[in-house]
Design a protein around this motif. Structure first.
Motif, short mmCIF file in Angstrom:
data_model
loop_
_atom_site.label_atom_id
_atom_site.label_comp_id
_atom_site.label_asym_id
_atom_site.label_seq_id
_atom_site.Cartn_x
_atom_site.Cartn_y
_atom_site.Cartn_z
N ALA A 256 -7.47 8.86 -22.59
CA ALA A 256 -8.38 8.09 -21.74
C ALA A 256 -7.60 7.35 -20.65
N GLU A 257 -6.43 6.80 -21.01
CA GLU A 257 -5.61 6.10 -20.02
C GLU A 257 -5.09 7.07 -18.97
N VAL A 258 -4.68 8.27 -19.40
CA VAL A 258 -4.19 9.27 -18.45
C VAL A 258 -5.31 9.67 -17.49
N THR A 259 -6.53 9.89 -18.02
CA THR A 259 -7.66 10.25 -17.17
C THR A 259 -7.97 9.16 -16.16
N GLU A 260 -7.93 7.91 -16.62
CA GLU A 260 -8.20 6.79 -15.72
C GLU A 260 -7.15 6.70 -14.62
N LEU A 261 -5.87 6.93 -14.97
CA LEU A 261 -4.80 6.90 -13.98
C LEU A 261 -4.97 8.02 -12.95
N MET A 262 -5.37 9.23 -13.43
CA MET A 262 -5.57 10.36 -12.52
C MET A 262 -6.72 10.09 -11.55
N ASP A 263 -7.80 9.51 -12.07
CA ASP A 263 -8.93 9.19 -11.20
C ASP A 263 -8.52 8.16 -10.14
N LYS A 264 -7.78 7.16 -10.57
CA LYS A 264 -7.34 6.13 -9.62
C LYS A 264 -6.40 6.72 -8.58
N LEU A 265 -5.53 7.65 -9.02
CA LEU A 265 -4.60 8.29 -8.09
C LEU A 265 -5.36 9.12 -7.06
N LYS A 266 -6.42 9.85 -7.50
CA LYS A 266 -7.22 10.64 -6.57
C LYS A 266 -7.93 9.74 -5.55
N ARG A 267 -8.52 8.64 -6.05
CA ARG A 267 -9.22 7.73 -5.14
C ARG A 267 -8.26 7.12 -4.12
N THR A 268 -7.09 6.72 -4.61
CA THR A 268 -6.12 6.11 -3.71
C THR A 268 -5.62 7.13 -2.69
N ARG B 241 -7.25 9.78 -1.46
CA ARG B 241 -8.28 9.99 -0.45
C ARG B 241 -8.34 8.81 0.53
N SER B 242 -8.25 7.60 -0.03
CA SER B 242 -8.32 6.42 0.82
C SER B 242 -7.15 6.37 1.81
N ARG B 243 -5.95 6.72 1.32
CA ARG B 243 -4.77 6.69 2.20
C ARG B 243 -4.85 7.78 3.26
N GLN B 244 -5.40 8.95 2.91
CA GLN B 244 -5.54 10.01 3.89
C GLN B 244 -6.50 9.61 5.01
N GLN B 245 -7.63 9.01 4.63
CA GLN B 245 -8.58 8.55 5.64
C GLN B 245 -7.96 7.46 6.52
N GLN C 90 0.83 -1.20 0.00
CA GLN C 90 0.00 0.00 0.00
C GLN C 90 0.86 1.25 0.00
N MET C 91 1.97 1.22 0.72
CA MET C 91 2.85 2.38 0.76
C MET C 91 3.49 2.65 -0.60
N GLU C 92 3.77 1.57 -1.36
CA GLU C 92 4.41 1.73 -2.66
C GLU C 92 3.41 2.04 -3.77
N GLU C 93 2.12 1.79 -3.53
CA GLU C 93 1.12 1.96 -4.58
C GLU C 93 1.08 3.39 -5.10
N MET C 94 1.20 4.38 -4.21
CA MET C 94 1.16 5.78 -4.63
C MET C 94 2.33 6.10 -5.56
N ASP C 95 3.54 5.60 -5.20
CA ASP C 95 4.71 5.84 -6.04
C ASP C 95 4.54 5.21 -7.42
N VAL C 96 3.99 4.00 -7.45
CA VAL C 96 3.80 3.30 -8.73
C VAL C 96 2.80 4.06 -9.61
#
Length: 464
Positions: free
Chosen positions: A111-123, A125-129, A64-70
């Motif tokens: 479309a791939e860039v948008t999908e990656l950005m959305d996933k990064l935002k969700r991740t 928020r989840s990590r902050q909570q 989980q800690m490495e997921e943001m970097d990836v």
């Protein structure tokens, strides 16, 4: 294991028991009536703290800690690829079919860039909570532990903590005395960018213009191109029995080879197979010349792309060829991969094996003259049939092995400058297909080019 706090509590209770002698009714025996003057130790609170600590350990994992970097690195690479595609479109748009196809590719990349950005935002928020919740739990545990220390009348826990601190300071001091001196500055031209630490991607992933017809082949970009061919990409598919080829296909840019338009074919031999035919998939382009295994002979062929001439040099006597020492793994053998050619910052190399070296890999430097010649040779302890592929980077040989259908692993290296041999590398490559027929590094763009079951892929090589 018995809890230290529980032991302390039991000792304190024992020491603070009050004894009152009472004479028995018969007058011949004495008994003690014991009373506990201490508060009972709240064992349930200690158990709750242990449970909360275990839950924290399960909740927060290294992955989980490495997921943001990836995710961040993937987004960065996609944006770079999108920028390159836009530049190519502006340069080569003909206002017709090619422009429309390029625009479609850019739409898919967006479309791939948008999908990656959305996933990064969700991740994020989840990590902050998760971070806020974990921080609150840790504060509660620390508060409860301080309360439990009130039962430590003999201050055993406090002294134990002080001793642990002293041990840590002592360990740091010892490490400082025994610190390993920094490695010497690399010699000029030998890995100035550092050590290979990871491979990210794939950055490019597509079928060739041939579709799935030819599972064996190679592709790439000349690291030492002549003027005017800096963006040229080449492709060699083994069009006869997945063993032989007699021509090279070239594309003006990465976009054209991805789309499969505007190729130029250069014929080596009029028929296939015959003398000078390409044998095996592990070929490379360097200095506007193709280096490959000659048809049915233990020799290196060099095909001049401009003069259309072939010159050769023989390998040492008894060198393996004609499927004697191919690459492979337990489930399969990559046929006719006896000779593996590679390029790096210093030029061209050939990797092969021989019975005299017990089937272990041999590395030879190839002098890129016409005709070519063999330079210095190194012998390794790595058995060639256990390896799926090799490539060179900064005069270091890297070997891969099959982990599973999704992952290839760089597990071995041999440094031809220092002679150091390592089997402990754990650098994984994400695959999109099961098998890897060829793999080659280009020092000009620091990319790894892979041919995998008729698909062509490229990866970023990361040094540190």
């Amino acid at each position: 294991m018995k809890s230290p706090l529980l032991s302390i509590w039991a000792t304190a209770v024992f020491l603070t028991f009050l004894s009152q002698p009472v004479q028995s009714a018969g007058g011949k025996q004495c008994v003690c009536q014991l009373k506990n003057s201490e508060r009972p130790f709240p064992m349930d609170k200690l158990d709750n703290i242990g449970t909360m600590a275990s839950q924290c350990n399960r909740t927060i994992t290294p992955d989980q800690m490495e997921e943001m970097d990836v995710l961040t690195l993937g987004l960065q690479k996609r944006l770079e690829q999108l920028k390159d595609s836009m530049a190519v479109l502006e340069k080569e748009d003909d206002g017709q079919l090619y422009g429309a196809v390029s625009l479609r590719i850019i739409e898919l990349e967006l479309a791939e860039v948008t999908e990656l950005m959305d996933k990064l935002k969700r991740t994020t928020r989840s990590r902050q909570q998760q971070s806020q919740a974990t921080s609150s739990e840790i504060q509660n545990m620390m508060k409860e532990m301080k309360n439990l220390e009130e039962f430590d009348r003999m201050q055993v826990v406090k002294k134990h903590r002080e001793n642990q601190g002293i041990k840590k300071h002592l360990a740091v001091c010892q490490q400082g005395l025994q610190v390993t001196p920094p490695p010497p500055t690399p010699a000029r031209g030998h890995c100035p960018q550092g050590q290979l630490v990871s491979v990210s991607g794939p950055r490019t992933y597509t079928l060739t213009q041939y579709g799935t017809s030819y599972p064996y082949g190679a592709w790439g970009k000349d690291p030492n191109p002549p003027p005017g061919k800096e963006s040229m990409h080449w492709l060699v598919a083994l069009t006869s029995s997945s063993v032989y080829a007699n021509y090279i296909r070239q594309y003006s840019s990465l976009s054209t080879i991805v789309v499969g338009v505007g190729p130029t074919d250069t014929v080596i031999a009029s028929s296939n197979p015959t003398t000078n035919t390409i044998q095996g998939p592990n070929v490379v382009m360097y200095g506007d010349a193709l280096y490959y295994g000659c048809y049915y002979t233990p020799s290196i062929c060099r095909f001049n792309m401009t003069a259309h001439t072939v010159t050769t040099v023989a390998l040492p006597q008894n060198s393996g060829f004609n499927n004697k020492f191919p690459f492979g793994h337990l489930d399969t053998t990559y046929t006719y991969t006896d000779l593996d050619f590679a390029t790096d910052e210093s030029g061209v190399w050939v990797i092969y094996a021989s019975p005299e070296n017990f089937g272990n890999i041999i590395i030879s430097k190839v002098k890129t003259d016409s005709p070519p010649a063999l330079g210095k040779t190194w012998r390794t302890s790595l058995y060639k049939r256990t390896v799926t592929n090799t490539f060179m980077a900064c005069s270091v040989l890297y070997a891969t092995r099959f982990l599973n259908k999704e992952t290839e692993e760089i597990f071995y290296s041999f440094d031809t400058v220092t002679g150091e041999e390592r089997y402990d590398l754990r650098i994984q490559i994400k695959k999109m297909q099961t098998n890897v027929q060829s793999l080659n590094y280009n020092p000009q763009d620091r990319m790894l080019y892979m041919y995998s079951d008729a698909y062509i892929l490229s990866y970023d090589v990361i040094f540190r």
